[in-house]
Scaffold this motif. Structure first.
Motif, mmCIF file in Angstrom:
data_model
loop_
_atom_site.group_PDB
_atom_site.id
_atom_site.type_symbol
_atom_site.label_atom_id
_atom_site.label_comp_id
_atom_site.label_asym_id
_atom_site.label_seq_id
_atom_site.Cartn_x
_atom_site.Cartn_y
_atom_site.Cartn_z
ATOM 1 N N LEU A 102 -28.267 -8.700 -8.257
ATOM 2 C CA LEU A 102 -26.947 -8.309 -8.764
ATOM 3 C C LEU A 102 -26.542 -9.150 -9.965
ATOM 4 C CD1 LEU A 102 -25.033 -7.661 -5.420
ATOM 5 C CD2 LEU A 102 -26.161 -5.998 -6.929
ATOM 6 N N ARG A 103 -26.886 -10.434 -9.948
ATOM 7 C CA ARG A 103 -26.633 -11.282 -11.120
ATOM 8 C C ARG A 103 -27.489 -10.827 -12.297
ATOM 9 N NH1 ARG A 103 -27.977 -16.718 -9.520
ATOM 10 N NH2 ARG A 103 -27.995 -17.114 -11.736
ATOM 11 N N TYR A 104 -28.725 -10.429 -12.024
ATOM 12 C CA TYR A 104 -29.607 -9.950 -13.090
ATOM 13 C C TYR A 104 -29.031 -8.681 -13.729
ATOM 14 C CZ TYR A 104 -33.708 -8.691 -15.735
ATOM 15 O OH TYR A 104 -34.553 -8.370 -16.768
ATOM 16 N N ILE A 105 -28.548 -7.765 -12.899
ATOM 17 C CA ILE A 105 -27.973 -6.523 -13.413
ATOM 18 C C ILE A 105 -26.842 -6.829 -14.391
ATOM 19 C CG2 ILE A 105 -26.620 -4.471 -12.781
ATOM 20 C CD1 ILE A 105 -28.216 -4.538 -10.061
ATOM 21 N N ALA A 106 -26.036 -7.807 -14.054
ATOM 22 C CA ALA A 106 -24.865 -8.147 -14.881
ATOM 23 C C ALA A 106 -25.240 -8.868 -16.172
ATOM 24 C CB ALA A 106 -23.897 -9.003 -14.074
ATOM 25 N N SER A 107 -26.445 -9.464 -16.215
ATOM 26 C CA SER A 107 -26.779 -10.299 -17.377
ATOM 27 C C SER A 107 -28.130 -10.001 -18.010
ATOM 28 C CB SER A 107 -26.759 -11.771 -16.950
ATOM 29 O OG SER A 107 -27.792 -12.007 -15.987
ATOM 30 N N ALA A 108 -28.736 -8.894 -17.676
ATOM 31 C CA ALA A 108 -30.089 -8.598 -18.162
ATOM 32 C C ALA A 108 -30.157 -8.586 -19.683
ATOM 33 C CB ALA A 108 -30.567 -7.264 -17.615
ATOM 34 N N PRO A 109 -31.189 -9.222 -20.233
ATOM 35 C CA PRO A 109 -31.319 -9.332 -21.682
ATOM 36 C C PRO A 109 -32.008 -8.142 -22.363
ATOM 37 C CG PRO A 109 -33.042 -10.586 -20.610
ATOM 38 C CD PRO A 109 -32.192 -10.003 -19.516
ATOM 39 N N ALA A 110 -32.498 -7.175 -21.589
ATOM 40 C CA ALA A 110 -33.294 -6.102 -22.190
ATOM 41 C C ALA A 110 -32.976 -4.762 -21.546
ATOM 42 C CB ALA A 110 -34.777 -6.412 -22.024
ATOM 43 N N ARG A 111 -33.453 -3.706 -22.191
ATOM 44 C CA ARG A 111 -33.367 -2.354 -21.645
ATOM 45 C C ARG A 111 -34.750 -1.938 -21.170
ATOM 46 N NH1 ARG A 111 -29.546 1.576 -25.182
ATOM 47 N NH2 ARG A 111 -27.625 0.858 -24.195
ATOM 48 N N PHE A 112 -34.737 -1.058 -20.195
ATOM 49 C CA PHE A 112 -35.985 -0.620 -19.587
ATOM 50 C C PHE A 112 -36.065 0.906 -19.595
ATOM 51 C CE2 PHE A 112 -34.899 -4.729 -17.875
ATOM 52 C CZ PHE A 112 -36.097 -5.414 -17.937
ATOM 53 N N ASP A 113 -37.303 1.408 -19.663
ATOM 54 C CA ASP A 113 -37.543 2.845 -19.624
ATOM 55 C C ASP A 113 -37.439 3.385 -18.200
ATOM 56 O OD1 ASP A 113 -38.354 2.935 -22.443
ATOM 57 O OD2 ASP A 113 -40.117 1.826 -21.733
ATOM 58 N N PHE A 114 -37.714 2.511 -17.235
ATOM 59 C CA PHE A 114 -37.715 2.895 -15.831
ATOM 60 C C PHE A 114 -37.160 1.742 -15.011
ATOM 61 C CE2 PHE A 114 -39.852 2.879 -11.668
ATOM 62 C CZ PHE A 114 -39.404 4.095 -11.176
ATOM 63 N N VAL A 115 -36.223 2.059 -14.119
ATOM 64 C CA VAL A 115 -35.655 1.059 -13.215
ATOM 65 C C VAL A 115 -35.751 1.597 -11.800
ATOM 66 C CG1 VAL A 115 -33.561 -0.203 -12.532
ATOM 67 C CG2 VAL A 115 -34.065 0.158 -14.965
ATOM 68 N N PHE A 116 -36.255 0.743 -10.911
ATOM 69 C CA PHE A 116 -36.350 1.075 -9.487
ATOM 70 C C PHE A 116 -35.570 0.019 -8.727
ATOM 71 C CE2 PHE A 116 -38.114 1.059 -5.255
ATOM 72 C CZ PHE A 116 -38.335 2.400 -4.978
ATOM 73 N N ALA A 117 -34.734 0.441 -7.783
ATOM 74 C CA ALA A 117 -33.971 -0.508 -6.966
ATOM 75 C C ALA A 117 -34.123 -0.158 -5.495
ATOM 76 C CB ALA A 117 -32.498 -0.491 -7.357
ATOM 77 N N ASP A 118 -34.468 -1.167 -4.711
ATOM 78 C CA ASP A 118 -34.632 -1.003 -3.267
ATOM 79 C C ASP A 118 -33.950 -2.171 -2.554
ATOM 80 O OD1 ASP A 118 -35.407 -0.425 -0.697
ATOM 81 O OD2 ASP A 118 -37.508 -0.973 -1.000
ATOM 82 N N PRO A 119 -32.603 -2.203 -2.602
ATOM 83 C CA PRO A 119 -31.892 -3.289 -1.928
ATOM 84 C C PRO A 119 -31.976 -3.153 -0.408
ATOM 85 C CG PRO A 119 -30.368 -1.876 -3.164
ATOM 86 C CD PRO A 119 -31.721 -1.262 -3.247
ATOM 87 N N PRO A 120 -31.743 -4.260 0.301
ATOM 88 C CA PRO A 120 -31.680 -4.152 1.764
ATOM 89 C C PRO A 120 -30.609 -3.124 2.156
ATOM 90 C CG PRO A 120 -31.648 -6.454 1.078
ATOM 91 C CD PRO A 120 -31.523 -5.629 -0.168
ATOM 92 N N TYR A 121 -30.946 -2.235 3.058
ATOM 93 C CA TYR A 121 -30.036 -1.158 3.429
ATOM 94 C C TYR A 121 -28.723 -1.669 4.013
ATOM 95 C CZ TYR A 121 -33.851 2.315 2.974
ATOM 96 O OH TYR A 121 -34.853 3.125 2.522
ATOM 97 N N ASP A 122 -28.769 -2.857 4.633
ATOM 98 C CA ASP A 122 -27.560 -3.409 5.256
ATOM 99 C C ASP A 122 -26.808 -4.374 4.338
ATOM 100 O OD1 ASP A 122 -29.362 -5.503 5.277
ATOM 101 O OD2 ASP A 122 -29.101 -5.980 7.398
ATOM 102 N N MET A 123 -27.182 -4.409 3.086
ATOM 103 C CA MET A 123 -26.554 -5.327 2.131
ATOM 104 C C MET A 123 -25.088 -4.953 1.901
ATOM 105 S SD MET A 123 -27.870 -5.971 -1.704
ATOM 106 C CE MET A 123 -27.124 -7.167 -2.755
#
Length: 180
Positions: A102-123
């Protein structure tokens, strides 16, 4: 963990029992990659794997020709496993970022062509994660974002929603960021 296809296809790695991540099943991973490959050409893309866990998605992307994969994982045990696996493969195109996704999402330095997210379901705050990713600017115009989740979530009202896929108890919401 098994890499399904590509240059590392059929390679297996023993996941330490101390890893607490819930890896995407081989069945679900194989099926979602069939969908991905029908939507984008993985060859040469810049990809981001958030909440990387064992890195199974990251290694599948590298195996299928992604130019670079950034894996974000804060757990030390999972981070070591990802680093060791990349070393065993001899692949220098994987970049591990050991921090909270979540900190990375808020401060990422680059753009990506493809993003995959698989957070813990109970997060806590799970339902807000796709919206945060879509609003972050992480995904390049024309890029693809896939969110893995349980069947109790419906993200179809979010901008860029393309489709929903279900493979057993594993669900994926697929988003396409419009071209500018």
């Amino acid at each position: 963990m098994r890499i399904i296809r590509g240059k590392y296809g059929r390679r297996r790695f023993d996941v330490p029992s101390s890893i607490t991540a819930r890896p995407t099943t081989d069945f679900a991973r194989e099926n979602i990659f069939n969908v991905i490959e029908n939507m984008i050409d993985i060859e040469g893309i810049r990809a981001l794997d958030l909440f990387a866990g064992t890195g199974a998605i990251s290694f599948e992307l590298l195996s299928r020709g992604a130019a670079s994969v950034t894996s974000v994982e804060r757990a030390p045990v999972q981070g070591r496993f990802i680093t060791d696996t990349a070393r065993k493969l001899g692949d220098s195109n994987l970049h591990l970022v050991r921090m909270d996704a979540l900190r990375y999402i808020a401060s990422a330095p680059a753009r990506f062509d493809f993003v995959f997210a698989d957070p813990p379901y109970d997060m806590e705050g799970f339902a807000e994660i796709p919206g945060r990713i879509l609003a972050s600017g992480l995904i390049a115009p024309g890029g693809l974002f896939i969110m893995e989740h349980s069947g109790k979530h419906d993200f179809s009202a979010l901008p860029g929603f393309h489709s929903h896929r279900s493979y057993g108890s594993v669900n994926f919401s697929i988003f396409v960021v419009p071209e500018v």
